[in-house]
Design an enzyme around this catalytic site. Sequence first.
Site, short mmCIF file in Angstrom:
data_model
loop_
_atom_site.label_atom_id
_atom_site.label_comp_id
_atom_site.label_asym_id
_atom_site.label_seq_id
_atom_site.Cartn_x
_atom_site.Cartn_y
_atom_site.Cartn_z
CB SER A 205 11.20 80.90 88.17
OG SER A 205 12.26 81.53 88.19
CG ASP A 422 9.25 85.82 81.56
OD1 ASP A 422 10.70 86.68 82.47
OD2 ASP A 422 9.82 84.34 81.72
CG HIS A 459 9.81 85.14 85.82
ND1 HIS A 459 9.79 84.29 84.55
CD2 HIS A 459 9.85 84.25 87.26
CE1 HIS A 459 10.91 83.55 85.71
NE2 HIS A 459 10.29 83.76 86.90
#
Length: 529
Positions: A205, A422, A459
């Site tokens: 991320s 995601d 994610h």
Amino acid sequence: MRIITLGLGAIVLTSATASDTGRADAAATAAPAARCAALVGQSLGDGVKISAATHVDAAAPGTVPSGFGPPLASGIPAHCRVEGMINARTGAAGKAYGIGFALALPDIWNGRFLLQGGGGLNGSVPPPLGNIAAGDTPALARGFAVISHDSGHKGAVFDGAFMADQRAALDFAEASVRTVTIAGKAITTGYYGKPIDHSYMAGCSTGGREAMLASQRYPELFDGIVAGAPAMRTGDSNLAIAYSAVQFNQAAPRDKDGLPIVSQIFAAPDRQLILKGMLDQCDRLDGLADGMIMNQAQCRFQPAKLQCKTGKAEGCLSKAQVSALDRAFAGPKDAAGYPIYAPVPYDTGIVDSSGPLPGYLPTGAPGVFGPAPRDLTIDLDARVQAIRADGVQRLTDTHVWTNLNTFLGRGGKILFYHGVSDPWFSALATWDYWQRAKTANGPAWDAASRFYMVPGMAHCAGGNAFDTFDLLGPVVEWVEQGKAPASVVAARKSPAREQRPMCPHPSYAHYVGGDVTKPESFECRAPLS
């Protein structure tokens, strides 16, 4: 050895007097707890100050929190945990700023150093474990020195108030990666009395974005990098999410005020229908009907095949629902028809309606950024202009720069991975960057990088995915032994303990027969054109 400050601001270790060398040798052979305690209060130039240094005993498997998910399966070794601050100061509006960090120095060191990437807008110092894309054995458990940091401010994970301070904004956007790494390396070499053999970075991320910018802007810092689901163009990805919300809202029933009832756009039966439709069209492309779409590159899901002949009925989707799916997953385009952001891939996780970060289909429930949007229109060009005019955004973005010849010329290696489900950042956006970097760098890119799609993964983790895998070990082997990675064994614990090869994209794990829970029952194959 003496720590000094150079004009360029780097903290380095230099040759010193005989008495200095003697003290360093003595420190290197002292008991770990005593050596650790001796670090407290040291100021190391460039505003680097150690506020705490505590010797931590080894911990058994299953007793150490991972920061997310279950406790660490491996436990951790005895180590010195160092905490400190870099460039503490009073900034905008009289608030305190500075880069907080934590550094874990294992008693038995393998000569390796790892910078652990952050998450969200950072704002806190996570435990320095090095457990990102490291399977069941984090970097600290392998003997790495590991450092983590808050990127220069304190605050909640999505609190952007720090952006009012110029230095804090710059530190978050890029500078903290270099600043923390240089300080961490200096402390590490001073503590052990010998140089670092190899340096690595891993993050997902925001940490994935930080890993990318390290390869692009600080190519001399690391020998190997693992970049997961990078938040590499958040202005564009947030715009794509806002755009998709509008497309979905246009298919929603309306309340008495004419506003969309977001929770009723896709009822539970509709979600199951979409999931079944995706699996019917794409599941068997990998040789096995198991509820997973492993052959992502060949999947061409067509929502239109689920459309009712007239109106809306049970067991089919309305024309408005199908049109919304087509537009939302294709992504926004500007007035000239040029894509603003990448398409979003169809995958099993898009129908998920649980947790604070559900799948891509709207649920109507409040999310991490507040209530579900109910907009019915969006001015794309105005939003794009605002994004392009944002100076911090331009520094934060890492999707443009592709010239990595310095990083590659030093023998640097970089592995990318991204969950296909995601809901924040499209895996196809990261794949697009990987392909453009391949074009820009030629054969050197294939000799230094791989990209792994993770079907079903949300994610950075989660979903019905094989989301436990080790990319740290392969990047170390590639850097230090010249052994290029191919497939990587990935595991999941639910619905049962299973393993499967994770293949370099666009290849995928194809079932060839045998026990479906074993990786040897699959082989990596290229998709059909």
